[in-house]
Write a protein that holds these residues in place. Structure first.
Motif, PDB file in Angstrom:
ATOM      1  N   LEU A   1      47.751  44.332  57.061  1.00  0.00           N
ATOM      2  CA  LEU A   1      46.389  43.824  57.175  1.00  0.00           C
ATOM      3  C   LEU A   1      45.396  44.659  56.375  1.00  0.00           C
ATOM      4  O   LEU A   1      44.335  44.173  56.009  1.00  0.00           O
ATOM      5  N   ASN A   2      45.740  45.898  56.112  1.00  0.00           N
ATOM      6  CA  ASN A   2      44.792  46.794  55.453  1.00  0.00           C
ATOM      7  C   ASN A   2      44.256  46.278  54.119  1.00  0.00           C
ATOM      8  O   ASN A   2      43.055  46.359  53.889  1.00  0.00           O
ATOM      9  N   PRO A   3      45.109  45.780  53.250  1.00  0.00           N
ATOM     10  CA  PRO A   3      44.576  45.285  51.983  1.00  0.00           C
ATOM     11  C   PRO A   3      43.564  44.168  52.190  1.00  0.00           C
ATOM     12  O   PRO A   3      42.587  44.061  51.468  1.00  0.00           O
ATOM     13  N   ILE A   4      43.788  43.372  53.206  1.00  0.00           N
ATOM     14  CA  ILE A   4      42.864  42.278  53.484  1.00  0.00           C
ATOM     15  C   ILE A   4      41.554  42.837  54.010  1.00  0.00           C
ATOM     16  O   ILE A   4      40.481  42.357  53.670  1.00  0.00           O
ATOM     17  N   ARG A   5      41.662  43.895  54.801  1.00  0.00           N
ATOM     18  CA  ARG A   5      40.443  44.564  55.259  1.00  0.00           C
ATOM     19  C   ARG A   5      39.624  45.035  54.074  1.00  0.00           C
ATOM     20  O   ARG A   5      38.408  44.866  54.032  1.00  0.00           O
ATOM     21  N   GLY A   6      40.303  45.642  53.112  1.00  0.00           N
ATOM     22  CA  GLY A   6      39.618  46.112  51.918  1.00  0.00           C
ATOM     23  C   GLY A   6      38.933  44.968  51.199  1.00  0.00           C
ATOM     24  O   GLY A   6      37.839  45.117  50.665  1.00  0.00           O
ATOM     25  N   TYR A   7      39.578  43.827  51.236  1.00  0.00           N
ATOM     26  CA  TYR A   7      39.006  42.679  50.534  1.00  0.00           C
ATOM     27  C   TYR A   7      37.755  42.151  51.231  1.00  0.00           C
ATOM     28  O   TYR A   7      36.740  41.932  50.578  1.00  0.00           O
ATOM     29  N   VAL A   8      37.836  41.972  52.513  1.00  0.00           N
ATOM     30  CA  VAL A   8      36.665  41.419  53.200  1.00  0.00           C
ATOM     31  C   VAL A   8      35.508  42.408  53.165  1.00  0.00           C
ATOM     32  O   VAL A   8      34.347  42.016  53.255  1.00  0.00           O
ATOM     33  N   ALA A   9      35.826  43.692  52.989  1.00  0.00           N
ATOM     34  CA  ALA A   9      34.763  44.694  52.907  1.00  0.00           C
ATOM     35  C   ALA A   9      33.827  44.411  51.737  1.00  0.00           C
ATOM     36  O   ALA A   9      32.640  44.733  51.795  1.00  0.00           O
TER      37      ALA A   9
ATOM     38  N   VAL B   1      54.497  42.627  48.591  1.00  0.00           N
ATOM     39  CA  VAL B   1      53.997  41.752  47.534  1.00  0.00           C
ATOM     40  C   VAL B   1      52.596  41.255  47.896  1.00  0.00           C
ATOM     41  O   VAL B   1      51.682  41.251  47.067  1.00  0.00           O
ATOM     42  N   VAL B   2      52.434  40.890  49.140  1.00  0.00           N
ATOM     43  CA  VAL B   2      51.144  40.383  49.604  1.00  0.00           C
ATOM     44  C   VAL B   2      50.077  41.465  49.518  1.00  0.00           C
ATOM     45  O   VAL B   2      48.959  41.221  49.065  1.00  0.00           O
ATOM     46  N   ALA B   3      50.456  42.686  49.934  1.00  0.00           N
ATOM     47  CA  ALA B   3      49.505  43.795  49.872  1.00  0.00           C
ATOM     48  C   ALA B   3      49.041  44.008  48.436  1.00  0.00           C
ATOM     49  O   ALA B   3      47.841  44.147  48.180  1.00  0.00           O
ATOM     50  N   GLN B   4      49.988  43.989  47.523  1.00  0.00           N
ATOM     51  CA  GLN B   4      49.660  44.161  46.114  1.00  0.00           C
ATOM     52  C   GLN B   4      48.713  43.054  45.649  1.00  0.00           C
ATOM     53  O   GLN B   4      47.733  43.308  44.955  1.00  0.00           O
ATOM     54  N   PHE B   5      49.005  41.863  46.062  1.00  0.00           N
ATOM     55  CA  PHE B   5      48.179  40.711  45.690  1.00  0.00           C
ATOM     56  C   PHE B   5      46.730  40.921  46.106  1.00  0.00           C
ATOM     57  O   PHE B   5      45.802  40.732  45.323  1.00  0.00           O
ATOM     58  N   TRP B   6      46.528  41.354  47.339  1.00  0.00           N
ATOM     59  CA  TRP B   6      45.155  41.537  47.831  1.00  0.00           C
ATOM     60  C   TRP B   6      44.470  42.703  47.151  1.00  0.00           C
ATOM     61  O   TRP B   6      43.252  42.688  46.926  1.00  0.00           O
ATOM     62  N   GLN B   7      45.247  43.722  46.812  1.00  0.00           N
ATOM     63  CA  GLN B   7      44.661  44.857  46.101  1.00  0.00           C
ATOM     64  C   GLN B   7      44.133  44.433  44.742  1.00  0.00           C
ATOM     65  O   GLN B   7      43.006  44.754  44.369  1.00  0.00           O
ATOM     66  N   ILE B   8      44.957  43.678  44.032  1.00  0.00           N
ATOM     67  CA  ILE B   8      44.532  43.192  42.715  1.00  0.00           C
ATOM     68  C   ILE B   8      43.327  42.273  42.864  1.00  0.00           C
ATOM     69  O   ILE B   8      42.375  42.328  42.089  1.00  0.00           O
TER      70      ILE B   8
END
Lengths: 228, 228
Positions: free
Chosen positions: A128-136, A67-74
DNA sequence: GCTTTTTATGAATCTGACTCAATATAAATG
DNA sequence: CATTTATATTGAGTCAGATTCATAAAAAGC
């Protein structure tokens, strides 16, 4: 032909089921928090049996991670979109800050436990990957600023990035607590920080050049002071 | 006299028991995290029956709140102590940043769920008070800087405070994940932020020989860079 | 000492995550 | 289409652990 159609129908069914479970989990977690969210309630909401949830997700924690991963992706999609509406680097940064802060405050209760997941995760945790994508997103904008010559990297990028996201995340908590405070004050100030600290003097006129010198002198003095 | 002695012994006994439970809980929570901490283990560690814990703390969550409150109180004491060793305002601020970041990284796993408590708490939640006491340390230092004329409040105090603690808290996560990164880079940079943004630049100079000055500055900065 | 109040105990209850043998559904085969 | 094989679903049952509560011990009051 018929065979392919059936197969795809089957896969689609499963994917739909997985999505239903994920959606149900997101709602349940948002409404109740991790502890109080019941797997049985998630199953009921997704219209599957309790055991079925465990066919798609190993356990409650893993379901939360998804759920968290999805959240960060969106969130990342939204950030990219908000950012693309501007061409000026500083405007992009301001837009990212505004978007980020707004979303954090809006989904505050939800973000609460996304943070926890980050905390308990290890360095190579897939969550952590989705968060990495976000900070990118931030990194790209800042890098663009450097390329364009309006920013200079006066500190390691990760330090600057942490100041950016750290301030916003912490501020989202205080804004959540004190509804009367103005989110604009935070992002506005952050934009000023970026101008004052990383703004490149080359593009500045002589009057602001003087201010920059004073700042640089003060900075050097501080370094000397601290080093003692 | 005897009566008083007995009474105080009784109170002392209960206070000792309460402390034992709190200590046991702190250790158990630190070692296992909130989810995996067992009330039975806490009871055993504190050498009381399981039911006794519930005489002192309504439930597991409330026990955690108390542990967290104690944590922030101890942290506040440490921050005050670290801060008092300096007279210069900027040095105080640097010391506070170093102390705060060091403690956050050290007790990272523990801090993890103190954050969560903050998140779930409401504005008047008693569990927030110790944190209030803690942030007050920053406020006092900054205010002193303003009084001494070396800082100016270019933004609302809460915005500045959130930048300070937000950066540190977020950075503690980064530092926890990437052990090789240097905490000094964060606090050093933060000190520079404060100089550049809030430093009072009353002492203006004439604009003559601007380029020469800039050249010399660049030279000095380069030397400092090398010395790192 | 005896009675009342306070504090402590731990077995019993209850809740909810997770398992697994049984069942249903779809695909493959002939 | 019937039959076999593989895959997906179910929900009652297990189990761990938080919380409760009837009972007992300790202290205070008289």
């Amino acid at each position: 032909m018929a065979k392919a159609a059936v197969q795809s129908t089957r896969r689609e069914k499963m994917e739909a089921k997985e999505r239903a479970i994920l959606d149900a989990a997101r709602i349940e977690f948002s409404e109740r928090g991790f502890e109080n969210a019941k797997m049985s309630a998630i199953a009921k909401r997704a219209e599957v049996a309790e055991g079925t949830v465990y066919l798609y997700y190993r356990n409650k924690k893993e379901l939360l991670d998804s759920v968290v991963a999805q959240f960060w992706q969106i969130l990342t999609q939204g950030a990219r979109k908000a950012t693309l509406e501007h061409t000026d680097t500083l405007a992009k940064l301001k837009a990212l800050a505004d978007f980020h802060l707004f979303e954090l405050v809006k989904d505050f209760d939800f973000v609460g436990f996304t943070v926890r997941t980050r905390e308990t995760g290890t360095l190579d945790s897939p969550s952590l990957n989705p968060i990495r994508g976000y900070v990118a997103v931030f990194d790209e904008i800042f890098q663009q600023g450097v390329d364009r010559g309006i920013f200079q990297e006066t500190a390691p990028l990760w330090v600057i990035r942490d100041l950016f996201y750290g301030t916003l995340e912490y501020s989202s908590r205080t804004l959540h607590l004190h509804k009367t405070r103005d989110a604009q004050a935070v992002t506005q100030h952050l934009a000023e920080v970026f101008i004052a600290l990383y703004g490149n003097t080359k593009t500045a006129n002589s009057a602001t050049g003087l201010e920059r010198i004073e700042e640089r002198l003060a900075s050097i003095e501080a370094k000397l002071e601290v080093r003692k």
